[in-house]
Every structure is written in C-alpha cells, then in structure tokens.
Write a protein that holds these residues in place. Structure first.
Motif, short mmCIF file in Angstrom:
data_model
loop_
_atom_site.label_atom_id
_atom_site.label_comp_id
_atom_site.label_asym_id
_atom_site.label_seq_id
_atom_site.Cartn_x
_atom_site.Cartn_y
_atom_site.Cartn_z
N SER A 123 -19.98 34.45 -2.62
CA SER A 123 -19.86 33.13 -2.84
C SER A 123 -18.19 32.62 -2.57
O SER A 123 -18.01 31.51 -2.32
N ASP A 124 -17.43 33.63 -2.56
CA ASP A 124 -16.02 33.64 -2.34
C ASP A 124 -15.89 34.87 -1.02
O ASP A 124 -15.81 35.80 -1.16
N PRO A 125 -16.25 34.33 0.15
CA PRO A 125 -16.40 35.38 1.22
C PRO A 125 -15.13 36.18 1.64
O PRO A 125 -15.49 37.14 2.04
N ASN A 173 -17.13 28.51 -0.46
CA ASN A 173 -16.13 28.58 -1.52
C ASN A 173 -15.40 27.35 -1.39
O ASN A 173 -14.72 26.86 -2.41
N PHE A 174 -15.21 26.64 -0.32
CA PHE A 174 -14.19 25.54 0.14
C PHE A 174 -14.78 24.22 -0.58
O PHE A 174 -14.00 23.52 -1.21
N GLY A 300 -8.98 29.39 -9.48
CA GLY A 300 -9.63 30.42 -8.60
C GLY A 300 -10.30 29.99 -7.21
O GLY A 300 -10.91 30.69 -6.65
N PHE A 301 -9.71 28.69 -7.10
CA PHE A 301 -10.48 28.13 -5.73
C PHE A 301 -9.80 28.86 -4.62
O PHE A 301 -10.35 29.33 -3.54
N LEU A 302 -8.36 28.85 -4.59
CA LEU A 302 -7.49 29.84 -3.56
C LEU A 302 -7.16 30.96 -4.00
O LEU A 302 -7.33 32.01 -3.05
#
Length: 367
Positions: A123-125, A173-174, A300-302
C-alpha cells in the motif's frame, strides 16, 4: 545618517518587543532544520517483520538472525500460518513477512537450490520495494558466503509477493496522503481566517450581541466549510477511482463517515487558532506552519514514522492527519472494516472533543 540609525534602532526595538516575531525569526529555522534532519530520509529503518519458519533448520535460523540483526528490520513475531500473516498485516503491525518452506536446508544442500518467499505491504509501494531489496541483499550475502568454497554454487531463489497493490502504483499511497493534507489545510485555514476576519472588520461585535450563544455561533461558522470539505472528498474519490484507478476496496459509507469526523477535527483546530490570532495573516501563517509541515512529516505520508527518533514519534501522535491517513489506507486500500480502525477513530473523537471544549472555553464574548 543619524536619522537612518534611529529608524534602524526603532525597527530593532519593534522586533525585540514582538515576542512572536522574534520566535519566528530565531527559533523557527532551528526547529525546521532539526525536523528535516531527523525526519526527512529515504532510508527505511526498524521496520517490523514477521517470520513463518516451516523449516526450523540451521539455514533458516541463520538467515532470520541476519535479517533481524540488521538496522533495517526488527523481528515483531513468529507466525505459524499464512492466515496469521494476513491478520498481522491487516492490523498494520508489520511491513514484511519472510516465509521459509519445509526442508529449506535440505533442498539447498542436496539440490543446490532452495526457495523462500517475501510478502510485503505494498500500500506504500516505495517502502515495499526498499524492504524487499534490503531483505534480498541480506539473503544474497548469506548465499555468497556459502559459495565461497563451493565448486557447484548454492542458489536461493526469492519469491516476492506484494499485498494490496500488486502493480506498485504510487497513487495507492498518494491519494490517502492528499486527502489528509487537503482536508486539514482547507478546513483549518479557512475556518481560522473566517472568524478572524469578522474580528478585523468589526462585524464580530454585532454577531456577539445576537441571541445565539457562543457555541452556536462557532458551529454556524464551520458548517459551510464542512459542506465544502465533503465536496472536496467526493471529487478526490471520483478522480482516484476513475482517473487514477485506485479502487475503494472497503465500505464507502465508512470512509465518508471517517472523513466527516476528520473534517470536524480539522475545523476544531481552526477554531482554536482563531482564538489566538488577531489578523488574517497571522491565522494563515499559523495554520500553514503548524499543520502543513507536520502533516507532511509526521503523518507517514512521505516518510515512515518508525524511521524517526522516539521524541518525534511521540510528537506524531498528536497530529490528527496521521490517524486519518491510517484509516483511509485501511478502509480504501486494504478493504478493512471498523474493527481494524476503532482505535484510530477513538483517538480522532478524543481530539475533536478536546479541541472543541478548549475552543469554546477560550472563545471571547467581548472584544
């Protein structure tokens, strides 16, 4: 020339007496460089992993020891089935699972080749790619050590499986990150500016003498921005599904309900800022500096939160967008239900109640 230095002295005294400006000029750069220095890194460290060791032989134990002792991984638990692996992923406790088949060492020594499996949360590649590459490098290093004195080389084949996002699309994720960022900034900034604007142009005095109580006045000011935020959520979801091809795997109604809750939390932050700001510029600057950077750094986005030092990880717990980001990924990407996100939901409810209580208590009925 003397008059020139008098004006310089006058401006210096003005800055010195304005403690907020002095703080911004001197301490804000220091705070930002410390945050950037510790939080901004492309390296993934201390990621929790699970191990499903069906072989329990010398070779599997040696590889597990090498992986868990590296700075990139931390062994969270040993599991005993694929169902347990999936359940642990759904809880969000691990980012990678390592699976050893039965007779791993026997296959390696007698057939000169063996196979193991790496299962990653994609989900976060970007993080999933890095973790599988790190683990693959450690396994290759172990394989190289075995082949130093062998005429017929041993081969360990690594099978990689990506959960939730097999194609490793960055939009998975974006989209949750943009939803958290847009709602937090739009709701907070516009609410704070709208209330402060009433103070600046003098209409707040007229509003305060109306029969409405302060609580209802504040709620009335926020409802239009709640509606605008709902339109933003709908437009983002439509673009995500039909343009970016990011499916809504879980319940749409649950996702909308959680988005409304986060919107109310953001509006509460805006009300709190409006109580302390005296001008629209101050309200805008405070909202941007206190929410834009924390949302980017601590949600945790970036950047993975577990990469940061412990004090920064503790600070991230008070950033509402972190919990909303987790909720959106769980519902929209992983297809999980309320049972998987009830803790994050309670945290957002607690933040909302606390912020609204403080905001209403500090709301000045006289200007």
């Amino acid at each position: 020339m003397k008059q020139f230095w008098i004006f310089v002295k006058k401006e210096w005294l003005h800055i010195w007496r304005d403690k907020r400006t002095l703080f911004i000029l001197i301490w804000m750069p220091v705070v930002q460089i410390l945050l950037y220095g510790f939080a901004l890194t492309n390296e993934v460290k201390n990621s929790n992993i699970a191990v499903f060791d069906q072989a329990k032989d010398e070779a599997s134990k040696s590889i597990i020891e090498r992986i868990s002792s590296s700075r990139y991984f931390s062994l969270y638990k040993n599991v005993h089935s694929y169902k347990e692996i999936e359940a642990t992923f759904r809880e969000g406790k691990i980012r990678l699972a390592v699976v050893f088949p039965r007779n791993f060492r026997s296959d390696l020594l007698h057939a000169n080749h063996a196979q193991l499996q790496l299962i990653a949360d994609s989900s976060d590649p970007n993080t999933a790619n890095m973790l599988t590459n790190y683990a693959g490098a450690i396994i290759n290093d172990y394989q190289q050590g075995l082949n130093d004195h062998q005429q017929l080389p041993y081969t360990i084949k690594t099978q990689v499986r990506m959960l939730y996002n097999p194609e490793l699309k960055g939009a998975y994720n974006f989209v949750p990150g943009v939803m958290a960022l847009v709602l937090m900034l739009v709701c907070t900034m516009m609410t704070a500016i709208a209330i402060v604007k009433e103070k600046e142009i003098g209409t707040m005095e007229v509003i305060l003498v109306s029969p409405l109580k302060p609580f209802r006045i504040v709620i009335a000011k926020t409802i239009p921005y709640l509606v605008v935020s709902m339109l933003n959520i709908i437009s983002i979801l439509l673009i995500s599904v039909y343009a970016l091809e990011v499916p809504i795997t879980g319940s749409l109604w649950l996702l909308m309900a959680e988005s409304i809750l986060f919107t109310i939390t953001s509006l509460s932050v805006g009300i709190l800022i409006s109580n302390t700001a005296k001008t629209q510029q101050t309200a805008m600057f405070t909202a941007m500096m206190s929410l834009f950077l924390p949302t980017l750094l601590f949600s945790g986005f970036l950047f993975p939160v577990e990469n940061m030092p412990l004090p920064l990880q503790l600070i991230s717990n008070v950033v509402p967008s972190r919990w909303y980001f987790i909720i959106v990924k769980a519902v929209m990407i992983k297809g999980l239900g309320f049972a998987a996100i009830w803790k994050e939901t309670l945290i957002l409810i607690g933040m909302t109640v606390t912020l609204l209580t403080i905001s209403i208590y500090k709301f000045k009925i006289r200007l």
